[in-house]
Design an enzyme around this catalytic site. Structure first.
Site, short mmCIF file in Angstrom:
data_model
loop_
_atom_site.label_atom_id
_atom_site.label_comp_id
_atom_site.label_asym_id
_atom_site.label_seq_id
_atom_site.Cartn_x
_atom_site.Cartn_y
_atom_site.Cartn_z
CE LYS A 208 2.91 7.38 17.50
NZ LYS A 208 3.57 6.29 18.18
CD GLU A 214 9.52 7.88 2.99
OE1 GLU A 214 9.15 8.55 3.98
OE2 GLU A 214 10.60 7.26 2.95
N GLY A 269 3.36 2.68 15.46
CA GLY A 269 2.91 2.65 14.06
C GLY A 269 2.51 1.25 13.60
NE ARG A 270 7.36 -2.36 15.70
CZ ARG A 270 8.07 -1.31 16.07
NH1 ARG A 270 8.05 -0.21 15.35
NH2 ARG A 270 8.82 -1.35 17.16
CD GLU A 355 9.32 -0.05 12.02
OE1 GLU A 355 9.80 0.57 11.06
OE2 GLU A 355 8.15 0.09 12.39
CG HIS A 386 3.81 -24.54 -8.06
ND1 HIS A 386 3.99 -25.72 -8.75
CD2 HIS A 386 2.68 -24.70 -7.33
CE1 HIS A 386 2.99 -26.55 -8.47
NE2 HIS A 386 2.19 -25.96 -7.60
CE LYS A 506 12.00 7.48 9.08
NZ LYS A 506 11.06 7.74 10.15
O1 F6P Z 1 10.19 4.76 9.51
C1 F6P Z 1 9.51 3.89 10.31
C2 F6P Z 1 8.21 4.45 10.79
O2 F6P Z 1 8.43 5.31 11.85
C3 F6P Z 1 7.27 3.32 11.18
O3 F6P Z 1 7.50 2.85 12.45
C4 F6P Z 1 5.95 3.96 10.97
O4 F6P Z 1 4.93 3.01 10.91
C5 F6P Z 1 6.18 4.68 9.68
O5 F6P Z 1 7.52 5.16 9.78
C6 F6P Z 1 5.25 5.79 9.34
O6 F6P Z 1 5.24 6.81 10.31
P1 F6P Z 1 4.08 7.88 10.36
O7 F6P Z 1 2.81 7.18 10.62
O8 F6P Z 1 4.48 8.81 11.47
O9 F6P Z 1 4.05 8.58 9.03
#
Ligand code: F6P
Length: 542
Positions: A208, A214, A269-270, A355, A386, A506
């Site tokens: 987003k 990452e 995002g979620r 979240e 199990h 972060k």
């Molecule tokens: O760190 C949490 C977050 O902001 C989530 O809410 C989001 O889904 C994810 O990181 C990834 O964010 P982006 O789509 O901006 O890379």
């Protein structure tokens, strides 16, 4: 926000009183007193049948919970969301994932813009792109068709698409390979790509913000991997597309914005699986199936928006969570899909629920004096049975479960499906009714062993049943949980749409990363534990 604080509301006080009376009662008694309970305490919408009769509730509980929802202004808040009002107050944003699945021709004007028209414009571009990949028309740099799609993203930019891809794999184009890379741990990228060739691989960089460490780290490694194999930066245009709200950063990374699929800051995002973030899923299952999934979402949205609270599936499920969390002090909710294709559904729900509702202040910034979001977790049945179900049956904690079953298997094979489904009903029955000491002894169990074999029961479950797992059903199921989370958040009076809690980690990681590659003493600002760990890491690293 309602003016009366949650615990001072008349319905809350009545629920406290009611809980004191009801908590000593057993589901065995509630069922014995009301032979129709199992038929009556059920609701149905968008292809999902919810049996909530094995919850520790009576009609009075439900009446009071509905009163609580009303006093908490759930309906007003829900309507504000559907009107596009900025209910995500800490970020000053609208919350409009429901607009992502409104049918073509519908209209929702926010700040003078018809967002539904924009949504369908992007969906059409996605469909065109997906069609070109699926037909082999989109060629890689060397002229070969794309056979492998790697989605690079994390959190909502990974969990939604990967969950939906896995859930709908049965409907996917089997001659395409799909991989999902999220972790900054290089192993994730290396294992996802080790058997692929760059000339037939397309990366979808999904972020987003296009600023997530990452994802950008993995995207750069993907770039190096492609250039390393194909020998030129020119290959990037044929092997990378982006999904983002941030065109500037996409361009900076080197992806042509003509190959970018946008969405909007009113999509959390979620809550973004049904936006362009679902592009990899659309490529896998095709645009028609993707649109079917959106129709399922929309059907559940409409149910949530219009059904009376007492028959409203997400409202019922959300209120039950409040009942257990705040009155029974439950700390966790388990979600167990009896459908192998839903194996990533619990992981997806973890982000959606935790979240969203892991918050300690109300919308207006006051510390809450009640519990909020529980821990959500789960595993596909029957594997969980199990492994950890022992604690659910005989442990000391109350962990309400959602069990999700289907009438038909997508892979009918001998008697597998009946055996699987028998377990759904058996677990719900065993958890509710248990086995008394009397019954254990009647089986001839020795008296010293009998206590170990007693199952107290009185452990609540919801059972969700549907005919079969289709794209449409998946949409409805996800929307059901989204709106259950909404219901919980509205009652708790919290902002279910921000996630400030992930920021501090972060920032600190950003400070510590350079220290791991430096010889200088760690920053004095760190505590002695962090400094010792940094030194130890450096010596282990060599
Ligand atoms: O760190 C949490 C977050 O902001 C989530 O809410 C989001 O889904 C994810 O990181 C990834 O964010 P982006 O789509 O901006 O890379």
């Amino acid at each position: 926000m309602p003016t009366v604080p949650l615990r001072d509301r008349a319905s809350w006080k009545a629920l406290e009183q009611h809980h004191a009376e009801l908590s000593g009662r057993h589901l065995r008694e509630l069922f014995a007193e009301d032979p129709e309970r199992g038929e009556r305490m059920a609701a149905e919408a968008a292809g999902l049948y919810l049996d909530y009769s094995k919850n520790r509730v009576t009609d009075e509980t439900l009446r009071l919970l509905i009163e609580l929802a009303r006093e908490s202004e759930l309906e007003e808040r829900r309507d504000m969301m559907f009107r596009g009002e900025p209910i995500n107050t800490s970020e000053g944003r609208s919350v409009l994932h429901v607009a992502l699945r409104m049918p073509r021709g519908g209209s929702l004007v926010v700040d003078g813009v018809d967002v539904v028209a924009e949504v369908h414009e992007v969906l059409d571009r996605m469909a065109d792109f997906a069609g070109r990949i699926r037909s082999g028309q989109w060629k890689g740099y060397t002229g070969k068709p794309i056979r492998n799609i790697v989605n690079v993203g994390i959190g909502g930019s990974d969990l939604g698409p990967v969950m939906a891809y896995e859930a709908l794999r049965h409907y996917s184009k089997r001659d395409l390979t799909f991989r999902y890379v999220s972790n900054v741990d290089a192993t994730d990228f290396v294992e996802a790509t080790h058997d692929l060739f760059a000339d037939e691989t397309l990366f979808i960089i999904s972020s987003k913000t296009f600023g997530t460490l990452e994802t950008l780290t993995n995207a750069h490694s993907a770039r190096d991997w492609v250039i390393g194999q194909l020998g030129t930066e020119e290959a990037i245009a044929r092997h990378f597309v982006a999904v983002s709200t941030n065109a500037e950063r996409v361009a900076e990374f080197g992806i042509d914005t003509a190959n970018m699929f946008g969405f909007w800051d009113w999509v959390g995002g979620r809550y973004s699986l049904d936006s362009a973030i679902g592009l990899s899923t659309m490529v896998a299952i095709g645009p028609d199936h993707f649109r079917e999934m959106l129709a399922g979402f929309h059907e559940m949205d409409e149910h949530f928006r219009t059904a009376p609270l007492a028959e409203n599936l997400p409202v019922l499920m959300g209120m039950l969570v409040v009942w257990y969390v705040n009155f029974f002090k439950a700390q966790a909710i388990g979600v167990m899909p009896y459908e192998q294709y839903l194996k990533r559904f619990p992981a997806y729900l973890q982000q959606l629920t935790m979240e969203s509702n892991g918050k300690h202040v109300t919308i207006d910034g006051h510390e809450v004096d009640y519990d909020t979001g529980p821990v959500y977790w789960g595993e596909p049945g029957t594997n969980g049975q199990h492994s950890f179900y022992q604690l659910l049956h005989q442990g000391t904690r109350l962990i309400p479960l959602d069990l999700i079953g289907f009438g038909k298997s997508l892979n009918p094979l001998r008697d597998h499906h009946d055996l699987l489904s028998a377990n759904v009903f058996a677990q719900a029955q065993a958890l509710a009714f248990g086995k008394s000491e009397e019954d254990v002894r009647a089986d001839g169990t020795a008296s010293d062993v009998a206590p170990h074999r007693v199952m107290q029961g009185n452990r609540p479950t919801n059972v969700l049943l549907a005919e079969r797992l289709t794209p449409r059903l998946l949409g409805a199921l996800v929307a059901l949980y989204e709106h259950s989370v909404f219901t919980q958040g509205a009652i708790w009076g919290i902002d279910s749409f921000d996630q400030w809690g992930v920021e501090l980690g972060k920032v600190l990681a950003g400070q510590i990363a350079p220290e791991l590659v430096s010889d200088a003493e760690p920053e004095l600002a760190h505590d002695s534990s962090t400094n010792t760990l940094i030194r130890r890491y450096r010596s282990l690293k060599g």
